[in-house]
Design a protein around this motif. Structure first.
Motif, short mmCIF file in Angstrom:
data_model
loop_
_atom_site.label_atom_id
_atom_site.label_comp_id
_atom_site.label_asym_id
_atom_site.label_seq_id
_atom_site.Cartn_x
_atom_site.Cartn_y
_atom_site.Cartn_z
N ASP A 197 1.28 -1.05 0.08
CA ASP A 197 -0.40 0.03 -0.09
C ASP A 197 0.23 1.53 0.11
OD1 ASP A 197 -1.83 -2.06 -0.10
OD2 ASP A 197 -2.00 -1.90 2.21
N ALA A 198 1.59 1.15 0.91
CA ALA A 198 2.42 2.18 0.92
C ALA A 198 3.98 2.78 -0.48
CB ALA A 198 3.72 2.39 2.04
N ILE A 222 7.71 -3.88 14.51
CA ILE A 222 9.28 -3.09 14.86
C ILE A 222 9.65 -4.00 13.27
CG2 ILE A 222 11.76 -3.70 15.37
CD1 ILE A 222 10.67 -3.68 18.04
N MET A 223 9.18 -5.18 12.64
CA MET A 223 9.28 -5.43 11.12
C MET A 223 8.90 -4.85 10.22
SD MET A 223 9.05 -9.52 10.02
CE MET A 223 10.23 -10.07 11.36
N MET A 224 7.39 -4.73 10.85
CA MET A 224 6.49 -4.55 10.07
C MET A 224 6.78 -2.62 9.93
SD MET A 224 4.06 -3.79 7.34
CE MET A 224 3.61 -5.22 8.16
N ALA A 225 7.77 -1.79 10.64
CA ALA A 225 8.06 -0.16 10.25
C ALA A 225 9.59 -0.48 9.26
CB ALA A 225 8.75 -0.25 12.18
N ALA A 226 10.38 -1.54 9.80
CA ALA A 226 11.51 -2.18 8.45
C ALA A 226 10.66 -1.70 6.41
CB ALA A 226 12.14 -2.50 8.60
N MET A 228 7.91 -1.20 6.10
CA MET A 228 7.47 0.44 5.17
C MET A 228 8.81 1.00 4.76
SD MET A 228 3.97 0.03 5.46
CE MET A 228 2.83 -0.62 6.17
N LYS A 229 9.64 0.59 5.65
CA LYS A 229 10.75 2.11 5.01
C LYS A 229 11.47 1.69 3.48
CE LYS A 229 15.35 2.70 6.14
NZ LYS A 229 16.79 2.20 6.85
N HIS A 230 11.08 0.75 3.77
CA HIS A 230 12.12 0.49 2.09
C HIS A 230 10.41 0.02 1.05
CE1 HIS A 230 15.62 -1.35 3.74
NE2 HIS A 230 15.31 -2.26 4.93
#
Length: 260
Positions: A197-198, A222-226, A228-230
């Motif tokens: 989505d991002a 925390i894994m999802m944050a990474a 989303m970053k990528h």
């Protein structure tokens, strides 16, 4: 993002990351801190009416967010009228947090869609008071332009209802906003549920994405944050690179001319 030498700049403030993150719904402040770090974000939004910002003797989210590393974006989440939104925006500035404000004026409990009339009024008032107003809005291109006319420094149309995780439900309206609203960044706010989505939001040409529930509500935040970053980096790269045109029929990767 450093990788593209392609900085996001709002009101003279430069951001390395095009992923902005919220701070609600985490199990504790420590998890919040780790997720923010994993996201690579340098803009973090905090709900003024829901987070203790005045009593420094009690546990305080701001103790976990280094203002030397992150730009803190106060928001008026939970405000259902203009008066409350103005009050909490001013409180955030009086507390010394920021002149930036993510402005929310919510219309109802069920959809959490913005009250457009109230949002326009509050945007105009706060902009005249010197705030850098970033309004959470519907994905209506006309409303987006009216917000810019009222003094918004960016427009933040929803991708889908807040916390729904439905992704970008109306990419066509987002594209129209990107084509018609000039001079300010367009930041998708609300509805992003996962990395794809991002990436879609960024591939459309949006300047940034703001995500809270999509990270905080994941099984492993925390894994999802990474992730989303990528995704945001990949989506921006793809937008800048320019995708191929869609075609109904196949097109050979290798030419047939000169074949044995």
């Amino acid at each position: 993002m450093e990788e593209t030498n392609d900085k996001l700049i709002i009101a003279g403030v430069e951001f390395k990351s095009r992923l902005w993150v919220g701070t609600g719904k985490y199990k504790d402040f420590e998890e919040t801190k780790k997720a923010i770090e994993a996201s690579g974000s340098d803009m973090v939004t905090v709900a003024v009416r829901r987070v203790n910002i005045f009593d420094r003797k009690s546990p305080n989210l701001l103790d976990y967010i280094d203002p030397k590393v992150y730009k803190i974006l106060p928001n008026t989440a939970g405000c259902y009228n203009v008066e409350d939104a103005l009050r909490y925006a001013r409180l955030g500035r009086e507390a010394g947090i920021s002149d930036f404000v993510k402005l929310e004026v919510i219309g109802d409990d069920k959809t959490l869609f913005p009250d457009v009339c109230g949002l326009l009024k509050a945007t105009e008032i706060l902009a005249k008071e010197g705030f850098i107003v970033l309004p959470y809005s519907s994905d209506d291109p006309i409303v987006a332009q009216r917000l810019v006319d009222a003094g918004a420094a960016a427009v933040m149309p929803l991708g889908a209802p807040i916390g729904s995780g439905l992704g970008i439900r109306n990419p066509y309206n987002i594209k129209i906003i990107l084509e018609t609203v000039k001079g300010v960044p367009i930041i998708v706010d609300a509805g992003v549920g996962t990395a794809s989505d991002a990436a879609i939001a960024m591939e459309l040409g949006c300047d940034a994405v703001l995500i809270n529930t999509g990270i905080a509500g994941a099984a492993q935040p925390i894994m999802m944050a990474a992730a989303m970053k990528h995704a945001v980096i990949a989506g921006r790269f793809a937008f800048k690179a320019g995708r191929i045109q869609r075609k109904l029929y196949a097109a050979a990767s290798s030419p047939f001319d000169g074949m044995l």
